[in-house]
Design a protein around this motif. Structure first.
Motif, short mmCIF file in Angstrom:
data_model
loop_
_atom_site.label_atom_id
_atom_site.label_comp_id
_atom_site.label_asym_id
_atom_site.label_seq_id
_atom_site.Cartn_x
_atom_site.Cartn_y
_atom_site.Cartn_z
N VAL A 120 -26.62 40.68 -7.07
CA VAL A 120 -26.55 39.26 -6.68
C VAL A 120 -25.97 38.39 -8.10
CG1 VAL A 120 -27.95 37.15 -6.07
CG2 VAL A 120 -28.25 39.29 -5.18
N TYR A 170 -23.68 33.36 -0.47
CA TYR A 170 -23.96 34.65 0.18
C TYR A 170 -24.29 34.24 1.64
CZ TYR A 170 -24.60 36.85 -4.21
OH TYR A 170 -24.35 37.60 -5.57
N LEU A 225 -33.08 37.44 -1.33
CA LEU A 225 -31.99 36.97 -1.97
C LEU A 225 -32.32 35.66 -2.85
CD1 LEU A 225 -29.00 36.74 0.66
CD2 LEU A 225 -29.15 38.06 -1.66
N GLN A 232 -33.80 36.42 -6.27
CA GLN A 232 -33.15 36.96 -7.24
C GLN A 232 -32.41 35.90 -8.45
OE1 GLN A 232 -32.46 40.54 -8.05
NE2 GLN A 232 -34.47 40.29 -6.52
#
Length: 285
Positions: A20, A26, A40, A43
């Motif tokens: 990431v 994303y 996600l 991160q």
């Protein structure tokens, strides 16, 4: 109604494999209840995510779970193959091809024979075709082919013949009992219920899962920026084979996982539905 819960399968392996990037964009092509997207966001506080699902209940649950992320998160309802993505737009794309725990556990969705429920199995409840339509109106040969091709069911012809003779069927449990009766008595009480493969096959056929997967993989490859990574989690051999061969043969991708990543024993113990999961990763050249 059961709460729509999403336990992210192979979550740490997927996020680690995505590499990431702070400020990156994303795409979660199968957001479900939002489990992988939560990982996600954990991160990097700077990323943005587009979240897709064809299941209204899933999107509503994800919108609630992920509400704190505001305009860093965009939702889109529909099949991932129909998403109007832009070329070289995303730093990473993820797709979890499995049926979510909630879809299995909400009886009226009809995915499981553990509950008496209508023969539905639609991931997109706006579509008209249901499992009941296939079972009660499909030709015997059509049903046998579905059971064999999508469920790898060795008794496909016998089961299709029995279903046509006994229909109509109204509920999941009625159908499961009819399927089990096609097996010898000793084979009806094994580790895997005799109806498991047929129910998998029906779900795949109703939702066109293996039809749209190759199209999605091709489009997703185009949506990746150079150096962007595509991670796909599959749950049965037909899906995994499709992903494996697409990654291997695509001129746009380089394979990052020569062998699929599978769950560790601890994850399977905590979430038994993860046991058949396989993760493959590829990078846009």
């Amino acid at each position: 109604m059961t709460e729509f819960v999403h336990i992210p399968v192979l979550g740490s392996e997927l996020i680690q494999g995505l590499e990431v990037r702070p400020g990156g964009k994303y795409l979660d092509a199968t957001v479900g209840g939002g489990g992988h997207t939560l990982l996600l966001f954990a991160q990097s506080p700077q990323i943005s995510v587009t979240a897709i699902d064809q299941d209204r209940q899933a999107l509503e649950a994800a919108q609630c779970t992920l509400s704190e992320y505001g305009d860093r998160l965009t939702f889109w309802q529909g099949n991932f193959v129909d998403y109007p993505g832009e070329a070289e737009h995303f730093d990473g794309i993820i797709a979890d091809l499995g049926v979510s725990s909630a879809q299995f556990d909400i009886p009226e969705r009809g995915f499981s024979f553990r509950h008496t429920a209508p023969l539905d199995m639609r991931m997109n409840q706006d579509q008209s075709l249901t499992a009941g339509d296939l079972i009660n109106h499909g030709e015997e040969k059509e049903l046998a082919d579905i059971f064999y091709q999508y469920g790898e069911e060795r008794l496909s012809r016998r089961i299709a013949r029995s279903i046509v003779a006994k229909r109509p069927f109204n509920t999941t449990t009625e159908l499961a009992q009819a399927i089990a009766s096609c097996y010898p008595p000793r084979a009806r009480h094994g580790r895997i219920h005799p109806a498991t493969r047929v129910f998998q096959a029906l779900r795949i056929a109703v939702n066109g899962e293996l039809t749209v997967l190759p199209q999605f993989l091709e489009r997703a490859s185009n949506w990746l920026k150079p150096g962007g990574i595509l991670g796909v989690i599959s749950f049965h051999s037909l899906e995994d084979r499709c992903v494996k061969h697409y990654f291997k043969d695509s001129p746009q991708l380089t394979v990052l996982t020569k062998k699929p990543i599978i769950p560790q024993a601890e994850e399977i113990q905590n979430n038994p539905r993860a046991r058949s999961a396989k993760l493959r990763l590829a990078k846009r050249i």
